[in-house]
Scaffold this motif. Structure first.
Motif, PDB file in Angstrom:
ATOM      1  N   GLN A   8       0.819  -1.207   0.000  1.00  8.60           N
ATOM      2  CA  GLN A   8       0.000   0.000   0.000  1.00  8.60           C
ATOM      3  C   GLN A   8       0.858   1.264   0.000  1.00  8.60           C
ATOM      4  OE1 GLN A   8      -3.487  -0.012  -0.307  1.00  8.60           O
ATOM      5  NE2 GLN A   8      -2.899  -2.118  -0.797  1.00  8.60           N
ATOM      6  N   MET A   9       1.940   1.224   0.748  1.00  5.10           N
ATOM      7  CA  MET A   9       2.838   2.381   0.780  1.00  5.10           C
ATOM      8  C   MET A   9       3.477   2.618  -0.583  1.00  5.10           C
ATOM      9  SD  MET A   9       4.753   1.850   4.459  1.00  5.10           S
ATOM     10  CE  MET A   9       5.922   3.156   4.101  1.00  5.10           C
ATOM     11  N   ASP A  12       1.346   4.542  -3.020  1.00  2.00           N
ATOM     12  CA  ASP A  12       0.994   5.907  -2.622  1.00  2.00           C
ATOM     13  C   ASP A  12       1.952   6.880  -3.310  1.00  2.00           C
ATOM     14  OD1 ASP A  12       0.807   8.404  -1.208  1.00  2.00           O
ATOM     15  OD2 ASP A  12      -0.178   7.328   0.431  1.00  2.00           O
ATOM     16  N   ARG A  14       2.990   9.655  -2.530  1.00  2.00           N
ATOM     17  CA  ARG A  14       3.903  10.302  -1.587  1.00  2.00           C
ATOM     18  C   ARG A  14       5.151   9.459  -1.331  1.00  2.00           C
ATOM     19  NH1 ARG A  14      -0.499  11.294   3.025  1.00  2.00           N
ATOM     20  NH2 ARG A  14      -0.986   9.189   2.278  1.00  2.00           N
ATOM     21  N   PHE A  15       5.041   8.145  -1.543  1.00  2.00           N
ATOM     22  CA  PHE A  15       6.190   7.257  -1.363  1.00  2.00           C
ATOM     23  C   PHE A  15       7.306   7.628  -2.338  1.00  2.00           C
ATOM     24  CE2 PHE A  15       8.497   3.437  -2.724  1.00  2.00           C
ATOM     25  CZ  PHE A  15       9.024   3.005  -1.517  1.00  2.00           C
TER      26      PHE A  15
END
Length: 315
Positions: A8-9, A12, A14-15
């Protein structure tokens, strides 16, 4: 699960931004510029916008290559923010005031650099190195109980979690001590090996004095080599910087020779002497303990001068 969280990260957006900023900081030593405030100058906005464009390009390349970290590292290393050596014009000097990859080396990085340049780590006198080489409590830049790890800006990841990026008075004192100690150890140690295998003194011997043009040329060549080896400076043989270092060598040599027999003797300082094998501790067949013509001590002064330079602890 952790696998689900990681997946999930990774998706994203933003990762990707975070990874670019973390790796950029790790390689350049500089935090990406924060957005300027309302009262910022045009130059500050120009600098921020230029860097933002570069960071966006790095992120796009990272994402396009399936978030391959190797790609990101390569792109940062090839970017002008990492590779630029200077400005071709002063027109953008204000814009790029904070641009560049030069940064104060951490204790761990400096520890490794010393080993790479001198052939040994900073662990005290070399005659005791065989005992100290595997004990990190003896490593001057790794141990924070007796020595300088935290004094020189290191962290313990518990109480101290932020590395120092600007030197303070204590750190400067550590560097001066480091330069003096390492020069004392390194120069005599280098003279123990054949000239073609030396790291510091490939062009001179312990008997090379400036008594002939050939010897003077050899001394200048060795000074040029030291500037290149220790400070990564590619200087012409007639560069004023080399001339200053040559004058330091000559003045130290002359003052030392004049003092031999009165305030100085023909022996090396005790901690600079080399009598034991670096790795085994066995007695050397040809120890180096004397310096009757003061040549070794003059080279120690030169090496200490160069290793006390800020360029030795910045990269």
């Amino acid at each position: 699960s952790l696998q689900w969280l990681a997946s999930q990260m990774a998706v994203d957006p933003r990762f990707n931004d975070a990874m670019v900023r973390i790796v950029y900081n790790g390689l350049t030593g500089a935090e990406p510029l924060a957005p300027p405030g309302d009262n910022a100058t045009e130059a500050e906005w120009d600098a921020y916008n230029a860097e933002s464009v570069q960071l966006d390009a790095l992120k796009d390349s990272f994402v396009a290559n399936n978030q391959n970290l190797k790609t990101l590292i390569k792109e940062i290393v090839l970017s002008p923010y990492f590779r630029a050596d200077g400005l071709t014009t002063e027109s953008f000097a204000i814009v790029h005031e904070d641009t560049g990859a030069a940064r104060l080396l951490s204790p761990e990085m400096l520890h490794r650099k010393i080993n790479a340049l001198l052939g040994f780590e900073w662990r005290g006198p070399l005659d005791l190195y065989s005992v100290a080489k595997d004990n990190d409590r003896r490593a001057r830049l790794l141990d924070d109980r007796q020595y300088y790890h935290q004094i020189y800006g290191g962290i313990d990841s518990f109480v101290v979690t932020q590395r120092l990026t600007e030197p303070n008075g204590l750190m400067v004192a550590v560097q001066e001590r480091m330069g003096n100690e390492l020069a004392c150890y390194a120069v005599p140690n280098d003279f123990l090996t054949a000239a073609e295998q030396r790291l510091l003194m490939p062009f001179v011997e312990t008997t090379t004095q400036p008594t002939s043009s050939a010897n003077q040329e050899a001394i200048m060549q060795n000074i040029q080599h030291l500037h290149s080896h220790l400070l990564a400076e590619d200087l012409a043989i007639d560069d004023p910087e080399l001339q200053l270092t040559y004058q330091l060598f000559i003045s130290t040599l002359e003052a030392g020779q004049a003092a031999v027999g009165s305030t100085e003797d023909g022996n090396l300082p005790f901690l600079c002497r080399r009598t034991n094998d670096l790795l085994t501790g066995d007695d050397l067949a040809s120890p180096l303990t004397t310096d009757p013509n003061y040549v070794i001590r003059a080279w120690i002064a030169v090496a200490a001068y160069l290793m006390s330079d800020y360029r030795f602890v910045y990269e």
